[in-house]
Design a protein around this motif. Structure first.
Motif, PDB file in Angstrom:
ATOM      1  N   PHE A   1      95.072  -6.559  44.475  1.00  0.00           N
ATOM      2  CA  PHE A   1      94.301  -5.330  44.672  1.00  0.00           C
ATOM      3  C   PHE A   1      93.497  -5.410  45.970  1.00  0.00           C
ATOM      4  CE2 PHE A   1      94.986  -5.475  40.074  1.00  0.00           C
ATOM      5  CZ  PHE A   1      95.447  -4.195  39.838  1.00  0.00           C
ATOM      6  N   ILE A   2      92.964  -6.576  46.267  1.00  0.00           N
ATOM      7  CA  ILE A   2      92.233  -6.752  47.531  1.00  0.00           C
ATOM      8  C   ILE A   2      93.186  -6.639  48.710  1.00  0.00           C
ATOM      9  CG2 ILE A   2      90.808  -8.331  48.880  1.00  0.00           C
ATOM     10  CD1 ILE A   2      89.796  -9.523  46.286  1.00  0.00           C
TER      11      ILE A   2
ATOM     12  N   TRP B   1      94.101  -3.020  49.242  1.00  0.00           N
ATOM     13  CA  TRP B   1      92.974  -2.291  49.853  1.00  0.00           C
ATOM     14  C   TRP B   1      92.934  -2.521  51.355  1.00  0.00           C
ATOM     15  CZ3 TRP B   1      89.049   0.600  47.304  1.00  0.00           C
ATOM     16  CH2 TRP B   1      87.999   0.999  48.132  1.00  0.00           C
ATOM     17  N   GLN B   2      93.126  -3.775  51.770  1.00  0.00           N
ATOM     18  CA  GLN B   2      93.050  -4.111  53.186  1.00  0.00           C
ATOM     19  C   GLN B   2      94.275  -3.609  53.950  1.00  0.00           C
ATOM     20  OE1 GLN B   2      92.550  -8.354  53.030  1.00  0.00           O
ATOM     21  NE2 GLN B   2      90.342  -8.240  52.632  1.00  0.00           N
ATOM     22  N   VAL B   3      95.439  -3.763  53.362  1.00  0.00           N
ATOM     23  CA  VAL B   3      96.669  -3.363  54.051  1.00  0.00           C
ATOM     24  C   VAL B   3      96.711  -1.851  54.254  1.00  0.00           C
ATOM     25  CG1 VAL B   3      99.175  -3.211  53.822  1.00  0.00           C
ATOM     26  CG2 VAL B   3      98.000  -5.356  53.319  1.00  0.00           C
TER      27      VAL B   3
ATOM     28  N   VAL C   1     103.213   3.420  51.599  1.00  0.00           N
ATOM     29  CA  VAL C   1     104.648   3.456  51.341  1.00  0.00           C
ATOM     30  C   VAL C   1     105.418   3.231  52.631  1.00  0.00           C
ATOM     31  CG1 VAL C   1     106.549   4.935  50.623  1.00  0.00           C
ATOM     32  CG2 VAL C   1     104.433   4.911  49.312  1.00  0.00           C
ATOM     33  N   GLY C   2     104.925   3.783  53.722  1.00  0.00           N
ATOM     34  CA  GLY C   2     105.615   3.590  54.993  1.00  0.00           C
ATOM     35  C   GLY C   2     105.588   2.154  55.460  1.00  0.00           C
ATOM     36  N   LEU C   3     104.514   1.434  55.155  1.00  0.00           N
ATOM     37  CA  LEU C   3     104.389   0.054  55.612  1.00  0.00           C
ATOM     38  C   LEU C   3     105.071  -0.928  54.674  1.00  0.00           C
ATOM     39  CD1 LEU C   3     100.636   0.070  56.720  1.00  0.00           C
ATOM     40  CD2 LEU C   3     102.633   0.007  58.211  1.00  0.00           C
ATOM     41  N   HIS C   4     105.056  -0.637  53.388  1.00  0.00           N
ATOM     42  CA  HIS C   4     105.573  -1.585  52.402  1.00  0.00           C
ATOM     43  C   HIS C   4     106.456  -0.846  51.401  1.00  0.00           C
ATOM     44  CE1 HIS C   4     102.910  -4.842  53.767  1.00  0.00           C
ATOM     45  NE2 HIS C   4     102.035  -3.890  53.953  1.00  0.00           N
ATOM     46  N   SER C   5     107.513  -0.267  51.881  1.00  0.00           N
ATOM     47  CA  SER C   5     108.372   0.517  51.008  1.00  0.00           C
ATOM     48  C   SER C   5     109.132  -0.352  50.023  1.00  0.00           C
ATOM     49  CB  SER C   5     109.356   1.339  51.847  1.00  0.00           C
ATOM     50  OG  SER C   5     110.130   0.488  52.680  1.00  0.00           O
ATOM     51  N   THR C   6     109.274  -1.663  50.287  1.00  0.00           N
ATOM     52  CA  THR C   6     110.032  -2.538  49.396  1.00  0.00           C
ATOM     53  C   THR C   6     109.143  -3.430  48.541  1.00  0.00           C
ATOM     54  OG1 THR C   6     110.224  -4.229  51.133  1.00  0.00           O
ATOM     55  CG2 THR C   6     111.977  -2.596  50.986  1.00  0.00           C
ATOM     56  N   ASP C   7     107.839  -3.461  48.815  1.00  0.00           N
ATOM     57  CA  ASP C   7     106.932  -4.317  48.047  1.00  0.00           C
ATOM     58  C   ASP C   7     106.387  -3.517  46.871  1.00  0.00           C
ATOM     59  OD1 ASP C   7     105.061  -6.101  47.063  1.00  0.00           O
ATOM     60  OD2 ASP C   7     104.594  -6.883  49.051  1.00  0.00           O
ATOM     61  N   ILE C   8     107.071  -3.592  45.731  1.00  0.00           N
ATOM     62  CA  ILE C   8     106.701  -2.815  44.559  1.00  0.00           C
ATOM     63  C   ILE C   8     105.337  -3.238  44.029  1.00  0.00           C
ATOM     64  CG2 ILE C   8     107.413  -2.116  42.252  1.00  0.00           C
ATOM     65  CD1 ILE C   8     109.219  -1.144  44.502  1.00  0.00           C
ATOM     66  N   VAL C   9     105.007  -4.515  44.146  1.00  0.00           N
ATOM     67  CA  VAL C   9     103.749  -5.022  43.612  1.00  0.00           C
ATOM     68  C   VAL C   9     102.555  -4.401  44.331  1.00  0.00           C
ATOM     69  CG1 VAL C   9     102.342  -7.092  43.308  1.00  0.00           C
ATOM     70  CG2 VAL C   9     104.795  -7.172  42.831  1.00  0.00           C
ATOM     71  N   LEU C  10     102.550  -4.489  45.656  1.00  0.00           N
ATOM     72  CA  LEU C  10     101.441  -3.912  46.418  1.00  0.00           C
ATOM     73  C   LEU C  10     101.418  -2.391  46.300  1.00  0.00           C
ATOM     74  CD1 LEU C  10     101.190  -5.974  49.730  1.00  0.00           C
ATOM     75  CD2 LEU C  10      99.744  -6.061  47.708  1.00  0.00           C
ATOM     76  N   LEU C  11     102.574  -1.783  46.172  1.00  0.00           N
ATOM     77  CA  LEU C  11     102.631  -0.336  46.016  1.00  0.00           C
ATOM     78  C   LEU C  11     101.937   0.098  44.731  1.00  0.00           C
ATOM     79  CD1 LEU C  11     103.673   2.403  46.961  1.00  0.00           C
ATOM     80  CD2 LEU C  11     105.819   1.916  45.786  1.00  0.00           C
ATOM     81  N   ASN C  12     102.177  -0.610  43.641  1.00  0.00           N
ATOM     82  CA  ASN C  12     101.520  -0.290  42.379  1.00  0.00           C
ATOM     83  C   ASN C  12     100.024  -0.572  42.442  1.00  0.00           C
ATOM     84  OD1 ASN C  12     103.477   0.406  39.929  1.00  0.00           O
ATOM     85  ND2 ASN C  12     104.555  -1.009  41.280  1.00  0.00           N
ATOM     86  N   ALA C  13      99.650  -1.661  43.091  1.00  0.00           N
ATOM     87  CA  ALA C  13      98.226  -1.975  43.228  1.00  0.00           C
ATOM     88  C   ALA C  13      97.506  -0.897  44.028  1.00  0.00           C
ATOM     89  CB  ALA C  13      98.055  -3.339  43.892  1.00  0.00           C
ATOM     90  N   GLY C  14      98.111  -0.450  45.129  1.00  0.00           N
ATOM     91  CA  GLY C  14      97.499   0.602  45.933  1.00  0.00           C
ATOM     92  C   GLY C  14      97.414   1.920  45.190  1.00  0.00           C
TER      93      GLY C  14
END
Length: 256
Positions: free
Chosen positions: A37-38, A41-43, A213-226
Motif C-alpha cells: 500500500f505504501i 501510494w508512492q508510485v 494503470v498506465g505505469l503498471h498495467s501488468t502488476d495486479i498486486v499494486l493495481l489492487n492496492a492503489g
C-alpha cells in the motif's frame, strides 16, 4: 451485500501478495506484504491528487447542498410562480449525457478564463449535479406539511425564518444523504477533470488510478492496492452517513 463485499475482499487479499505475481480468487497470502500500500501510494503519486480532491469536495459539496436546499424549498413549499415550468426544464438536465456536454462546457470555461483552475472545475461540477440535487431536495420538501409554514407565518416568521428555523432542521437527513452523493460523485470525477485541467497533479483521485494503470498495467498486486487506497475515503464516508442516507430514502414512504 455479497456483491459488494466479495470483490473488495478479493482486491484486499490480492493487494497483499508478492509484487509481480497474479493472485486468483480470494486467497490469503502466507506472507502478507503490507508495504504494497505504501509502494502504491508512492508510485501513483497520490498525495497531490488527494489534496486536490479534498479541495474540490470542499468547494462543491457545501455550495451544492446549500443551493439545492434553497431551490428545493422554493419549489416544494413556496410554490413560486413558474416553478413547475422551471422544475421541468431542470429535469431535462438529467436526460443529457455528460459526454455530450463536455465540449460546450470546455469552450464556455475557456471563454470565462477559468480553464486549468479549481474554480472552473468546481463551478462545472456544481452545475452538472444541480438538476438531481434540486430534484432530491424538492422531493423532501413536498412531503413536509404546509401547516408548518402556515403556523410559522401566524407566529410572525417570514419565509426565510421558516426555512432556517423549521425546514432545515427537518431536512437534515435529506441534506446529509445529498452531501454523501455529491461527495461520491465529486471524488470519482474523471472526465471533467482531465478535460478542464491540464496539470495531472491538480486533477482528482480517480486520475491516480488511470496513471497507475498506465505505469503498471501488468502488476495486479499494486493495481489492487492503489484501487483500494482510492476507494477508501468513499467507503468511510458512506459508513459514516449511511444512517442519514437510509432515513432519507424511506422518509417519504413513512410519511405517506
Amino acid at each position: 451485500m455479497l456483491f459488494s463485499v466479495v470483490p473488495l475482499l478479493s482486491m484486499f487479499t490480492a493487494a497483499l501478495h508478492e509484487q509481480g505475481t497474479s493472485p486468483s480468487g480470494i486467497e490469503w497470502p502466507a506472507n502478507p506484504q503490507w508495504h504494497n500500500f505504501i509502494d502504491a501510494w508512492q508510485v501513483a503519486d497520490v498525495t497531490p491528487l488527494l489534496i486536490s480532491s479534498i479541495l474540490l469536495v470542499l468547494g462543491v459539496v457545501p455550495v451544492g447542498v446549500l443551493l439545492a436546499t434553497m431551490a428545493g424549498y422554493g419549489l416544494g413549499q413556496l410554490r413560486v410562480p413558474g416553478g413547475a415550468i422551471f422544475f421541468v426544464l431542470l429535469l431535462l438536465g438529467l436526460t443529457l449525457p455528460r459526454e455530450a456536454t463536455i465540449v460546450p462546457i470546455y469552450y464556455q470555461i475557456r471563454d470565462m478564463g477559468l480553464l486549468n483552475t479549481k474554480l472552473g472545475l468546481i463551478l462545472v461540477l456544481i452545475g452538472l449535479f444541480m438538476p438531481f440535487s434540486v430534484f432530491w431536495m424538492r422531493a423532501h420538501f413536498v412531503t413536509m406539511p404546509q401547516e408548518l409554514g402556515e403556523a410559522a407565518a401566524m407566529d410572525g416568521a417570514g419565509a426565510w425564518q421558516s426555512f432556517v428555523r423549521i425546514q432545515v432542521p427537518l431536512a437534515v437527513p435529506a441534506m446529509a444523504s445529498l452531501a454523501l452523493l455529491l461527495f461520491l460523485w465529486t471524488w470519482n470525477t474523471f472526465l471533467e477533470a482531465i478535460v478542464l485541467i491540464d496539470d495531472p497533479t491538480q486533477r482528482t483521485m480517480a486520475g491516480a488510478l488511470q496513471n497507475f494503470v498506465g505505469l503498471h498495467s501488468t502488476d495486479i498486486v499494486l493495481l489492487n492496492a492503489g484501487a483500494l487506497l482510492i476507494m477508501a475515503p468513499t467507503i468511510v464516508a458512506f459508513l459514516f452517513f449511511q444512517r442519514h442516507f437510509i432515513k432519507a430514502m424511506i422518509s417519504g414512504s413513512v410519511k405517506g
